[in-house]
Design a protein around this motif. Structure first.
Motif, short mmCIF file in Angstrom:
data_model
loop_
_atom_site.label_atom_id
_atom_site.label_comp_id
_atom_site.label_asym_id
_atom_site.label_seq_id
_atom_site.Cartn_x
_atom_site.Cartn_y
_atom_site.Cartn_z
N SER A 184 -5.00 3.06 -11.44
CA SER A 184 -4.90 4.43 -10.93
C SER A 184 -6.21 5.20 -11.04
CB SER A 184 -3.79 5.19 -11.68
OG SER A 184 -4.04 5.21 -13.08
N THR A 185 -7.17 4.70 -11.82
CA THR A 185 -8.44 5.41 -11.98
C THR A 185 -9.27 5.43 -10.70
OG1 THR A 185 -9.47 3.40 -12.85
CG2 THR A 185 -8.55 4.93 -14.45
N VAL A 186 -8.95 4.58 -9.74
CA VAL A 186 -9.72 4.55 -8.48
C VAL A 186 -9.04 5.35 -7.38
CG1 VAL A 186 -10.57 2.25 -9.09
CG2 VAL A 186 -8.62 2.45 -7.54
N LEU A 187 -7.90 5.96 -7.66
CA LEU A 187 -7.12 6.57 -6.59
C LEU A 187 -7.80 7.78 -5.97
CD1 LEU A 187 -3.47 6.23 -7.93
CD2 LEU A 187 -4.72 4.77 -6.34
N ASP A 188 -8.62 8.52 -6.75
CA ASP A 188 -9.37 9.63 -6.16
C ASP A 188 -10.33 9.12 -5.09
OD1 ASP A 188 -8.09 11.46 -7.74
OD2 ASP A 188 -9.65 11.52 -9.29
N ARG A 189 -10.91 7.95 -5.32
CA ARG A 189 -11.82 7.36 -4.32
C ARG A 189 -11.04 6.88 -3.11
NH1 ARG A 189 -14.63 2.77 -7.36
NH2 ARG A 189 -15.74 2.59 -5.37
N VAL A 190 -9.83 6.38 -3.32
CA VAL A 190 -8.99 5.95 -2.20
C VAL A 190 -8.67 7.14 -1.30
CG1 VAL A 190 -6.74 5.02 -1.56
CG2 VAL A 190 -7.99 4.02 -3.47
N VAL A 191 -8.34 8.29 -1.91
CA VAL A 191 -8.05 9.49 -1.14
C VAL A 191 -9.28 9.95 -0.37
CG1 VAL A 191 -7.37 11.92 -1.30
CG2 VAL A 191 -6.19 10.21 -2.69
N ALA A 192 -10.44 9.87 -1.01
CA ALA A 192 -11.68 10.29 -0.34
C ALA A 192 -12.02 9.43 0.86
CB ALA A 192 -12.83 10.27 -1.35
N ASP A 193 -11.57 8.19 0.86
CA ASP A 193 -11.88 7.26 1.96
C ASP A 193 -10.82 7.26 3.06
OD1 ASP A 193 -14.20 6.44 0.75
OD2 ASP A 193 -13.27 4.77 -0.31
N LEU A 194 -9.78 8.09 2.95
CA LEU A 194 -8.71 8.10 3.94
C LEU A 194 -9.24 8.47 5.32
CD1 LEU A 194 -5.68 9.77 2.12
CD2 LEU A 194 -5.83 7.43 2.94
N GLN A 195 -8.74 7.77 6.33
CA GLN A 195 -9.08 8.06 7.71
C GLN A 195 -7.95 8.85 8.36
OE1 GLN A 195 -10.37 4.54 9.82
NE2 GLN A 195 -11.31 3.68 7.99
N ALA A 196 -8.19 9.32 9.56
CA ALA A 196 -7.19 10.11 10.27
C ALA A 196 -5.94 9.27 10.51
CB ALA A 196 -7.76 10.62 11.59
N ASN A 197 -4.78 9.84 10.18
CA ASN A 197 -3.48 9.18 10.40
C ASN A 197 -3.40 7.81 9.72
OD1 ASN A 197 -2.49 11.32 11.94
ND2 ASN A 197 -3.26 10.47 13.84
N GLU A 198 -4.00 7.70 8.56
CA GLU A 198 -3.92 6.44 7.83
C GLU A 198 -2.67 6.43 6.96
OE1 GLU A 198 -6.58 3.38 5.09
OE2 GLU A 198 -7.40 5.33 5.69
N LEU A 199 -1.94 5.34 7.02
CA LEU A 199 -0.71 5.17 6.26
C LEU A 199 -0.93 4.12 5.19
CD1 LEU A 199 2.36 5.51 5.78
CD2 LEU A 199 2.73 3.82 7.60
N LEU A 200 -0.77 4.53 3.93
CA LEU A 200 -0.95 3.62 2.81
C LEU A 200 0.40 3.05 2.39
CD1 LEU A 200 -3.45 5.63 0.56
CD2 LEU A 200 -3.98 3.73 2.09
N ILE A 201 0.44 1.73 2.23
CA ILE A 201 1.63 1.04 1.77
C ILE A 201 1.28 0.40 0.43
CG2 ILE A 201 3.36 -0.73 2.32
CD1 ILE A 201 2.46 -0.43 5.27
N ALA A 202 2.06 0.69 -0.59
CA ALA A 202 1.70 0.20 -1.93
C ALA A 202 2.95 0.03 -2.78
CB ALA A 202 0.73 1.16 -2.61
N ASP A 203 2.77 -0.74 -3.86
CA ASP A 203 3.87 -0.98 -4.79
C ASP A 203 3.95 0.18 -5.80
OD1 ASP A 203 6.00 -2.32 -5.82
OD2 ASP A 203 4.86 -3.93 -6.77
N ARG A 204 4.90 0.10 -6.72
CA ARG A 204 5.20 1.22 -7.61
C ARG A 204 4.10 1.53 -8.60
NH1 ARG A 204 10.26 -1.94 -10.48
NH2 ARG A 204 9.19 -3.91 -10.80
N HIS A 205 3.13 0.62 -8.82
CA HIS A 205 2.03 0.91 -9.74
C HIS A 205 1.22 2.11 -9.27
CE1 HIS A 205 3.00 -2.83 -11.69
NE2 HIS A 205 2.78 -3.51 -10.58
N PHE A 206 1.25 2.38 -7.97
CA PHE A 206 0.48 3.49 -7.41
C PHE A 206 1.34 4.73 -7.16
CE2 PHE A 206 -1.62 -0.46 -6.18
CZ PHE A 206 -2.91 -0.23 -6.64
#
Length: 455
Positions: A184-206
């Motif tokens: 979860s420590t990288v999730l801020d970077r994941v949010v910063a890299d989001l593109q327009a209308n991007e849909l993230l699919i992930a397991d419960r760890h996130f």
């Protein structure tokens, strides 16, 4: 024999090897030095060019060399440095550079796929669907002095990867040198890299309230399995939606609140499973902020199952490529190798895209990964020796469209039937074993002789 005739012989007899070298030449060009210059933080190039270092590690990832020592000896002339300097460079490759390699490879592979005329499979109309998942590197041997006296397993790091579902490519990697650090420590970077209308699919760890709110605030979307630790306020009544392959689907609204007091109302999709999960769960809950007008609850439940595509990718990295070496214990070197394996996986995807231009998709999907890998690895040294790089550059187009046309031509020479997977029948049940009273062993020859006599 001139080089063009020699090339045609390789195209006719070893087309997959020729195609792989062409794709690697496009992805692993001198642009890798530019990636190093853009992504480095403190590391400097020194005597060893980063592109030469990356090529040597790619040989390990692609199974052209079994370890870094073989790769160093093979590329010693290009590296122009001692083995000590080579290993020192490997152990100091910054995570930001390794991450840049994956992003660069994903972009180059995507460009070549488009030049080949690949049709993207639209997973959910209007959305760019990505799968987010983590992978913990396996324990290493204890060659580092600090590890030699320890009984505990030595873990070199963790990778959180983002996988493009439409293009089936690894497009980003977020590296953690500390194997005990939370993904979860990288999730801020994941949010910063989001593109327009991007849909993230992930397991419960996130499934973290702050991450879900941040994604929604950044105009992103998600389909994430609810974790037991995430509690919210159920709103309204639960509605029965219908049945999918794995069970009955229900939907209800849920309000969640993060640590900063921000509220978010999401769709809570429940699947009552016909068969429990391996953890014994009878039902699973999915959280999503995709509008109902864009996707029904049963469609999102089916979409969540597509996250297994990234697991298939990790399987290929492990079984067909070399993404980990137990002898490599230094975190940065181990993570760099894993990222180069992701680059190799993207090249493999371009290879399969080229094959689909000349053969039916079902036939290409039925090809054995192991058989394809053998035809690529075994003749590669002969191809590189027979046609040196200077001659190869004159025979293969340098432009993107030219390489795509070359790949389409070569792919017509591939006999996909000869690489078909071997599917074995059902296993026979093991008969009850009899104990031998006289001794602890038997002679197989004598038993076979008895069988022949009965015949």
């Amino acid at each position: 024999m001139n080089d063009s005739k020699l090339m045609e012989r390789f195209i006719e007899s070893r087309p997959l090897c020729v195609m792989t070298r062409c794709i690697l030449g496009h992805v692993m060009a001198d642009d890798l030095d530019d990636v190093f210059a853009q992504c480095r933080q403190r590391q400097y190039e020194g005597d060893i060019k980063f592109s030469a270092l990356a090529v040597s590690v790619a040989d390990v990832a692609l199974n052209f060399c079994k370890n870094f020592n073989q790769a160093y000896k093979k590329h010693q002339e290009q590296l122009a440095a001692s083995a000590v300097a080579y290993y020192g460079k490997l152990n100091r490759v910054e995570p930001s550079i390794s991450e840049g390699i994956v992003q660069f490879a994903g972009r180059k592979a995507s460009e070549l796929n488009r030049a080949l005329g690949a049709e993207l499979q639209e997973v959910l109309p209007g959305y760019k669907c990505s799968v987010l998942d983590g992978n913990h590197l396996c324990k290493s041997e204890k060659r580092i002095s600090e590890l030699r006296g320890l009984c505990a397993a030595a873990l070199p790091g963790t990778t959180v990867a983002k996988f493009n579902l439409e293009e089936q490519l690894f497009e980003r990697a977020y590296l953690l040198e500390d194997a005990h650090a939370q993904e979860s420590t990288v999730l801020d970077r994941v949010v910063a890299d989001l593109q327009a209308n991007e849909l993230l699919i992930a397991d419960r760890h996130f499934c973290i309230a702050k991450f879900l709110v941040d994604v929604a605030t950044a105009n992103g979307f998600f389909v994430i399995r609810q974790h037991g630790r995430l509690q919210g306020e159920l709103l309204g009544k639960r509605r029965k939606i219908g049945r999918i392959d794995t069970g009955m689907v229900y939907e209800q609204a849920l309000r969640i609140t993060d640590s900063a007091g921000r509220d978010l109302t999401v769709r809570r999709i429940t699947v009552e499973l016909d068969t429990p999960t391996r953890d014994g769960d009878q039902e699973i809950h999915l959280l999503s902020n995709v509008p109902t007008a864009h996707a029904s609850a049963d469609r999102l439940a089916q979409l969540y199952r597509d996250r297994w595509d990234i697991e298939n990718g990790f399987y290929v990295l492990t079984m067909t490529l070399t993404c980990e070496l137990k002898s490599i214990g230094h975190p940065r070197a181990a993570l760099f190798l894993f990222c180069m394996a992701m680059l190799a996986y993207n090249c493999r995807q371009v290879l399969y895209t080229a094959l689909r231009t000349a053969h039916a998709a079902a036939e290409v999907e039925a090809m054995s990964e192991y058989s394809v890998a053998l035809e690529i690895v075994q003749p590669m040294d002969g191809l590189v020796t027979a046609i040196p790089q200077c001659d190869w550059d004159q025979l293969v187009p340098s432009s993107e469209s030219g390489r795509a046309a070359f790949l389409r031509r070569v792919s017509r020479h591939v006999n996909v039937g000869s690489h078909r997977k071997s599917i074995r029948g059902p296993k026979k049940p093991r008969p009850a074993r009899q104990r031998c009273k006289a001794c602890m062993h038997v002679s197989t020859y004598r038993l076979l002789q008895k069988r022949k006599q009965r015949c």
